[in-house]
Design a protein around this motif. Structure first.
Motif, PDB file in Angstrom:
ATOM      1  N   GLU A 440     -15.119  -2.848  -2.493  1.00 38.13           N
ATOM      2  CA  GLU A 440     -13.916  -2.138  -2.030  1.00 38.13           C
ATOM      3  C   GLU A 440     -13.039  -1.900  -3.244  1.00 38.13           C
ATOM      4  O   GLU A 440     -12.753  -2.834  -4.002  1.00 38.13           O
ATOM      5  CB  GLU A 440     -13.144  -2.952  -0.986  1.00 38.13           C
ATOM      6  CG  GLU A 440     -11.901  -2.185  -0.507  1.00 38.13           C
ATOM      7  CD  GLU A 440     -11.053  -2.916   0.534  1.00 38.13           C
ATOM      8  OE1 GLU A 440     -11.353  -4.082   0.858  1.00 38.13           O
ATOM      9  OE2 GLU A 440     -10.074  -2.303   1.007  1.00 38.13           O
ATOM     10  N   ALA A 441     -12.647  -0.641  -3.417  1.00 40.93           N
ATOM     11  CA  ALA A 441     -11.781  -0.305  -4.549  1.00 40.93           C
ATOM     12  C   ALA A 441     -10.337  -0.595  -4.165  1.00 40.93           C
ATOM     13  O   ALA A 441      -9.864  -0.131  -3.123  1.00 40.93           O
ATOM     14  CB  ALA A 441     -11.939   1.174  -4.888  1.00 40.93           C
ATOM     15  N   LEU A 442      -9.635  -1.385  -4.984  1.00 38.33           N
ATOM     16  CA  LEU A 442      -8.247  -1.755  -4.686  1.00 38.33           C
ATOM     17  C   LEU A 442      -7.378  -1.396  -5.884  1.00 38.33           C
ATOM     18  O   LEU A 442      -7.670  -1.793  -7.017  1.00 38.33           O
ATOM     19  CB  LEU A 442      -8.162  -3.253  -4.383  1.00 38.33           C
ATOM     20  CG  LEU A 442      -8.906  -3.661  -3.105  1.00 38.33           C
ATOM     21  CD1 LEU A 442      -9.251  -5.140  -3.115  1.00 38.33           C
ATOM     22  CD2 LEU A 442      -8.101  -3.307  -1.863  1.00 38.33           C
ATOM     23  N   PRO A 454       1.082  -5.510  -7.594  1.00 37.00           N
ATOM     24  CA  PRO A 454       0.116  -5.400  -6.488  1.00 37.00           C
ATOM     25  C   PRO A 454       0.499  -4.257  -5.537  1.00 37.00           C
ATOM     26  O   PRO A 454       1.677  -3.884  -5.465  1.00 37.00           O
ATOM     27  CB  PRO A 454       0.221  -6.751  -5.777  1.00 37.00           C
ATOM     28  CG  PRO A 454       1.597  -7.234  -6.081  1.00 37.00           C
ATOM     29  CD  PRO A 454       1.981  -6.656  -7.416  1.00 37.00           C
ATOM     30  N   PRO A 455      -0.474  -3.726  -4.809  1.00 35.35           N
ATOM     31  CA  PRO A 455      -0.188  -2.564  -3.939  1.00 35.35           C
ATOM     32  C   PRO A 455       0.899  -2.834  -2.910  1.00 35.35           C
ATOM     33  O   PRO A 455       1.617  -1.903  -2.535  1.00 35.35           O
ATOM     34  CB  PRO A 455      -1.528  -2.263  -3.271  1.00 35.35           C
ATOM     35  CG  PRO A 455      -2.431  -3.390  -3.592  1.00 35.35           C
ATOM     36  CD  PRO A 455      -1.889  -4.101  -4.777  1.00 35.35           C
ATOM     37  N   ALA A 456       1.038  -4.087  -2.451  1.00 32.05           N
ATOM     38  CA  ALA A 456       2.055  -4.386  -1.432  1.00 32.05           C
ATOM     39  C   ALA A 456       3.448  -3.961  -1.894  1.00 32.05           C
ATOM     40  O   ALA A 456       4.304  -3.643  -1.071  1.00 32.05           O
ATOM     41  CB  ALA A 456       2.046  -5.876  -1.115  1.00 32.05           C
ATOM     42  N   LEU A 467       4.318  10.297  -2.719  1.00 36.12           N
ATOM     43  CA  LEU A 467       3.536  10.139  -3.960  1.00 36.12           C
ATOM     44  C   LEU A 467       2.138   9.601  -3.685  1.00 36.12           C
ATOM     45  O   LEU A 467       1.257   9.674  -4.539  1.00 36.12           O
ATOM     46  CB  LEU A 467       4.265   9.175  -4.909  1.00 36.12           C
ATOM     47  CG  LEU A 467       5.497   9.752  -5.599  1.00 36.12           C
ATOM     48  CD1 LEU A 467       6.271   8.668  -6.312  1.00 36.12           C
ATOM     49  CD2 LEU A 467       5.060  10.828  -6.599  1.00 36.12           C
ATOM     50  N   ILE A 468       1.944   9.082  -2.473  1.00 34.29           N
ATOM     51  CA  ILE A 468       0.640   8.502  -2.130  1.00 34.29           C
ATOM     52  C   ILE A 468      -0.464   9.567  -2.180  1.00 34.29           C
ATOM     53  O   ILE A 468      -1.624   9.258  -2.427  1.00 34.29           O
ATOM     54  CB  ILE A 468       0.679   7.823  -0.737  1.00 34.29           C
ATOM     55  CG1 ILE A 468      -0.559   6.954  -0.491  1.00 34.29           C
ATOM     56  CG2 ILE A 468       0.828   8.839   0.366  1.00 34.29           C
ATOM     57  CD1 ILE A 468      -0.629   5.709  -1.274  1.00 34.29           C
ATOM     58  N   VAL A 469      -0.078  10.824  -1.953  1.00 32.04           N
ATOM     59  CA  VAL A 469      -1.114  11.868  -1.931  1.00 32.04           C
ATOM     60  C   VAL A 469      -1.759  12.035  -3.311  1.00 32.04           C
ATOM     61  O   VAL A 469      -2.981  11.892  -3.443  1.00 32.04           O
ATOM     62  CB  VAL A 469      -0.575  13.187  -1.340  1.00 32.04           C
ATOM     63  CG1 VAL A 469      -1.596  14.295  -1.453  1.00 32.04           C
ATOM     64  CG2 VAL A 469      -0.170  12.978   0.114  1.00 32.04           C
TER      65      VAL A 469
HETATM   66  N1  C2E Z   1      -3.875   3.738   0.557  1.00 29.98           N
HETATM   67  C1  C2E Z   1      -4.295   2.787  -0.288  1.00 29.98           C
HETATM   68  N2  C2E Z   1      -4.043   1.512   0.033  1.00 29.98           N
HETATM   69  C2  C2E Z   1      -4.495   0.551  -0.833  1.00 29.98           C
HETATM   70  C3  C2E Z   1      -5.201   0.849  -1.972  1.00 29.98           C
HETATM   71  N3  C2E Z   1      -5.487  -0.323  -2.604  1.00 29.98           N
HETATM   72  C4  C2E Z   1      -4.985  -1.293  -1.848  1.00 29.98           C
HETATM   73  N4  C2E Z   1      -4.367  -0.773  -0.767  1.00 29.98           N
HETATM   74  C5  C2E Z   1      -3.677  -1.453   0.331  1.00 29.98           C
HETATM   75  O1  C2E Z   1      -3.036  -2.604  -0.114  1.00 29.98           O
HETATM   76  C6  C2E Z   1      -3.540  -3.713   0.621  1.00 29.98           C
HETATM   77  C7  C2E Z   1      -3.521  -4.946  -0.190  1.00 29.98           C
HETATM   78  O2  C2E Z   1      -4.382  -4.839  -1.250  1.00 29.98           O
HETATM   79  P1  C2E Z   1      -4.639  -6.050  -2.189  1.00 29.98           P
HETATM   80  O3  C2E Z   1      -3.345  -6.668  -2.591  1.00 29.98           O
HETATM   81  O4  C2E Z   1      -5.550  -5.585  -3.264  1.00 29.98           O
HETATM   82  O5  C2E Z   1      -5.349  -7.055  -1.237  1.00 29.98           O
HETATM   83  C8  C2E Z   1      -6.683  -6.867  -0.841  1.00 29.98           C
HETATM   84  C9  C2E Z   1      -7.493  -8.063  -1.285  1.00 29.98           C
HETATM   85  O6  C2E Z   1      -7.149  -8.526  -2.553  1.00 29.98           O
HETATM   86  C10 C2E Z   1      -7.099  -9.046  -0.250  1.00 29.98           C
HETATM   87  N5  C2E Z   1      -8.142 -10.066  -0.054  1.00 29.98           N
HETATM   88  C11 C2E Z   1      -9.480  -9.921  -0.162  1.00 29.98           C
HETATM   89  N6  C2E Z   1     -10.093 -11.102   0.100  1.00 29.98           N
HETATM   90  C12 C2E Z   1      -9.131 -11.982   0.388  1.00 29.98           C
HETATM   91  C13 C2E Z   1      -9.147 -13.357   0.763  1.00 29.98           C
HETATM   92  O7  C2E Z   1     -10.175 -13.993   0.883  1.00 29.98           O
HETATM   93  N7  C2E Z   1      -7.950 -13.948   1.005  1.00 29.98           N
HETATM   94  C14 C2E Z   1      -6.785 -13.281   0.873  1.00 29.98           C
HETATM   95  N8  C2E Z   1      -5.649 -13.905   1.115  1.00 29.98           N
HETATM   96  N9  C2E Z   1      -6.727 -11.968   0.523  1.00 29.98           N
HETATM   97  C15 C2E Z   1      -7.902 -11.330   0.302  1.00 29.98           C
HETATM   98  O8  C2E Z   1      -7.027  -8.298   0.939  1.00 29.98           O
HETATM   99  C16 C2E Z   1      -6.748  -6.958   0.675  1.00 29.98           C
HETATM  100  C17 C2E Z   1      -7.822  -6.146   1.275  1.00 29.98           C
HETATM  101  O9  C2E Z   1      -7.485  -4.857   1.316  1.00 29.98           O
HETATM  102  P2  C2E Z   1      -6.859  -4.138   2.543  1.00 29.98           P
HETATM  103  O10 C2E Z   1      -6.926  -4.964   3.770  1.00 29.98           O
HETATM  104  O11 C2E Z   1      -7.480  -2.804   2.622  1.00 29.98           O
HETATM  105  O12 C2E Z   1      -5.303  -4.023   2.176  1.00 29.98           O
HETATM  106  C18 C2E Z   1      -4.930  -3.293   1.060  1.00 29.98           C
HETATM  107  C19 C2E Z   1      -4.727  -1.853   1.355  1.00 29.98           C
HETATM  108  O13 C2E Z   1      -4.174  -1.689   2.619  1.00 29.98           O
HETATM  109  C20 C2E Z   1      -5.449   2.219  -2.279  1.00 29.98           C
HETATM  110  O14 C2E Z   1      -6.093   2.593  -3.256  1.00 29.98           O
HETATM  111  N10 C2E Z   1      -4.979   3.150  -1.392  1.00 29.98           N
END
Ligand code: C2E
Length: 669
Positions: A440-442, A454-456, A467-469
């Motif tokens: 998953e790309a984050l 962080p994205p939050a 700007l999200i677009v």
């Molecule tokens: N529109 C858009 N939104 C984005 C993008 N990148 C991130 N986000 C949004 O930001 C949320 C949080 O991302 P994160 O901090 O990387 O946080 C990630 C990840 O780091 C975190 N995570 C993964 N595994 C674990 C775990 O075992 N425990 C905990 N506490 N967190 C975890 O859960 C999150 C999983 O991602 P999501 O549920 O999808 O939730 C993501 C997603 O909704 C993007 O490029 N575009």
């Protein structure tokens, strides 16, 4: 007493001779012995008897005839009497009918002649078709009778369906009762027709409601007069904005609403920075032009539910109540300030007017209209002190938060240009092969001063500002580029998932931009997975299905993120052309301690399988969670237990190393 003399046949007078003898008086009486008349006259006697009997019979017969004729006479009299009464009744009935008919005709004529519109509709739902309209209706609405007949009366309010009166009319139809409603109707030419409408059910002979009669009074002129009056008492005559009275009224209303729904309200006190200068140098007229221009500019930026008022001079107060569909943010304050700051030409001179804004927040800074206005005013002075063209919150804590947001917003606009974004990748592992089958790309933001953001902290702001677009498009393209690199290195079948935000989902050319990214990077479409949240697709199911189908035609994979947190209807889920369900982290978190969460997770797994979808659990942090998921047939997992999100380089290394998941029942190698 003897028999009557006539019964004796002969009875000559006796001969009587009197004389004296020996001094005594003597008399001789000679007479014939009388004999009975009947004797020796039998025939006569019979004749007499027959005669007597006949006489009696005749008399009896006569009597009978007389009695009968008397009875007949009585009957005749009685009937005559009845007929006379019936006749009288008939005459009365005819008169009554005639009267009723005349009354009906009179009513008909009265309805036809009425100056107000009368509409009669059927009581048969759902159409309640119109069966009659009077000439006044045609005159008032501009619709001819033929154009109205058979239609539901709702054509009169066209698309203006947000009217409380509509509910009242509907309730009257449903509850078969009388009612009244003031409505905005529209004439055939589209002009507004304010109507006071009275509706009443009409019952048939059996007491059943067969029709409804509606009297429609044209109150357009009254309304116009009312609104002029209202305008004069509640509006600032120069700008047309709310005056102090209306402001207080609106703010009180907003406060009671906000109290009920636990929503905040922002009160903005706006002061124009160089107004005095314009007024002094160009005169009052120029000042008025400026104020009017500012008022109309502000009006164009706020919503109908917001209130802008002029407090006098160059001071304005704006009330911004929060709505469920969009939160309050400093971007609204900025938008207002930007609108005011647009250049303006008066008498050939170009002006730039800036403003200072103070913001108070309900309920933190006050719960009374006066207090909120006063605190916003104080904050406005602080804004002026800190250098004009500026805004300040009444509380310092709000100021800090607003400042940070403002700074992030400003920097966010530049982040793409400055190439400050990067993608982290979190591996997804298959629970059967134990191999990495996807990532998953984050997004991460490498801020020059704040470090890794962080994205939050910025995604919702990016959503708000739009700007999200561009950011989202960058993510898709970058993810496709990296994925292609892995594909070229031989990691065929590796799936790369990207998150899509609501604003992106609503973007007109979304499918095209995904296609462009695939084409530009030559990535196999099946290697790209688009993650949509449950609430996003549920917001407008039909529209979502259309967009998902279009995306599916590109050949990409689709998954529903955060599954279980929204209110997915299973029937809809079946219609979505999706491939993967992602169980939300919040359920996985308590899977081993909370039986409810454990039950939800197992149901999601079996639901996904029954829909032939694969299911992935996110946020797996412990071995216990992993074991539970594996035992209950979950297909894949993602989480800190296997790996945190990592840079593309680290991810590449993991792929090269063939890093695998170790399960509890795995035999040591
Ligand atoms: N529109 C858009 N939104 C984005 C993008 N990148 C991130 N986000 C949004 O930001 C949320 C949080 O991302 P994160 O901090 O990387 O946080 C990630 C990840 O780091 C975190 N995570 C993964 N595994 C674990 C775990 O075992 N425990 C905990 N506490 N967190 C975890 O859960 C999150 C999983 O991602 P999501 O549920 O999808 O939730 C993501 C997603 O909704 C993007 O490029 N575009």
């Amino acid at each position: 007493m003897g028999l009557p003399t006539w019964l004796f046949y002969d009875h000559p007078e006796a001969y009587v001779r009197a004389f004296d003898v020996a001094g005594k008086k003597w008399s001789i009486v000679v007479s014939t012995a009388p004999h009975f008349f009947i004797g020796g006259n039998d025939n006569a006697l019979w004749a007499l008897l027959v005669g007597v009997l006949f006489s009696f019979g005749a008399a009896g017969y006569l009597q009978m005839i007389v009695t009968r004729s008397r009875r007949i006479q009585m009957l005749v009299d009685e009937r005559t009497m009845q007929l006379r009464t019936a006749n009288q009744d008939l005459v009365a009935d005819i008169a009554a009918r005639k009267h009723a008919e005349q009354e009906l005709q009179l009513r008909d004529r009265a309805i036809e002649a009425s100056a107000n519109a009368i509409i009669i509709t059927s009581a048969e739902g759902p159409d309640y078709g119109i069966e009659y309209v009077n000439p006044a209706f045609e005159r008032i609405t501009g619709y001819a009778e033929e154009e109205a007949l058979g239609r539901n009366i709702d054509f009169l309010w066209q698309r203006d369906s947000e009217q409380p009166g509509i509910e009242e009319l509907r309730a009257c139809l449903q509850e078969q009762r009388e009612g009244q409603a003031v409505m905005r109707n529209y004439r055939k030419d589209g002009t507004l027709l304010w109507s006071d409408m009275y509706i009443a059910p009409v019952r048939d002979d059996y007491g059943r409601v067969s029709h409804y009669v509606i009297a429609q009074y044209d109150i357009t002129a009254t309304k116009r007069y009312e609104s002029e009056l209202e305008f004069q008492t509640n509006r600032d005559s120069l700008t047309g904005l709310a005056n102090r009275t209306l402001l207080r009224d609106r703010l009180s209303q907003a406060i009671s609403y906000a109290y009920r729904y636990n929503h905040p309200i922002w009160v903005l006190f706006i002061d124009l920075d160089r107004f005095k200068f314009v007024n002094d140098t160009l005169g009052h007229q120029a000042g008025d032009i400026l104020l009017k221009a500012v008022a109309s500019r502000m009006n164009s930026v706020v919503r109908d539910t917001d209130t802008i008022s002029r407090m006098g001079g160059d001071e304005f107060v704006v009330v911004l109540p929060e709505r469920t569909d969009s939160g309050l943010s400093t971007s609204i304050v900025r938008r207002l300030m930007d609108a005011i700051a647009q250049p303006l030409t008066i008498e050939g001179h170009e002006f730039f007017i800036s403003s200072s804004v103070g913001v108070s927040v309900y309920p933190a800074d006050g719960v009374e209209p006066e207090t909120l206005i006063k605190h916003a005013d104080i904050a406005m002075y602080r804004a002026k002190e800190t250098g004009r063209n500026n805004f300040q919150f009444y509380t310092s804590e709000m100021n800090e938060r607003a400042l940070e947001r403002l700074r992030i917003e400003g920097d966010l606009r530049l982040a793409i240009e400055r190439d400050e974004f990067l993608l982290y990748y979190q591996p997804q592992v298959d629970l059967v092969s134990k191999k990495i089958i996807g990532v998953e790309a984050l997004i991460r933001w490498q801020h020059p001063e704040l470090g890794m953001v962080p994205p939050a902290r910025f995604i919702s702001l990016a959503e708000e500002t739009g700007l999200i677009v561009p950011i989202g498009n960058w993510v898709i393209r970058e993810a496709c580029r990296q994925s292609k690199v892995w594909q070229d290195e031989g990691f065929i079948g590796l799936r790369t998932a990207v998150n899509l935000s609501a604003r992106q989902f609503a973007q007109q050319n979304l499918v095209q931009s995904i296609q462009d990214a695939l084409t530009a990077t030559s990535l196999l479409p099946a290697s790209l997975e688009i993650e949509l949240t449950e609430s996003l697709v549920m917001a407008d199911v039909e529209q979502a299905i259309g967009i998902l189908r279009d995306m599916k035609t590109l050949g990409v994979q689709l998954s529903i993120d955060d599954f279980g947190t929204g209110y997915s209807s299973l029937s809809y889920l079946k219609r979505f052309p999706i491939d993967v369900l992602k169980i939300d982290r919040s359920f996985v978190n308590d899977i081993t301690t909370d039986p409810d969460d454990a039950a939800i997770v197992t149901s999601i797994i079996s639901l996904a399988h029954s829909l032939r979808l694969s299911v992935i659990a996110e946020g797996v942090e412990t071995r216990e969670q992993l074991d539970y998921l594996q035992q209950h047939g979950c297909d894949q997992i993602q989480g800190y237990f296997f790996s945190r999100p990592v840079t593309a380089e680290v991810m590449t290394q993991m792929l090269r190393d063939g890093t695998r998941l170790q399960l509890t029942d795995d035999q040591p190698a």
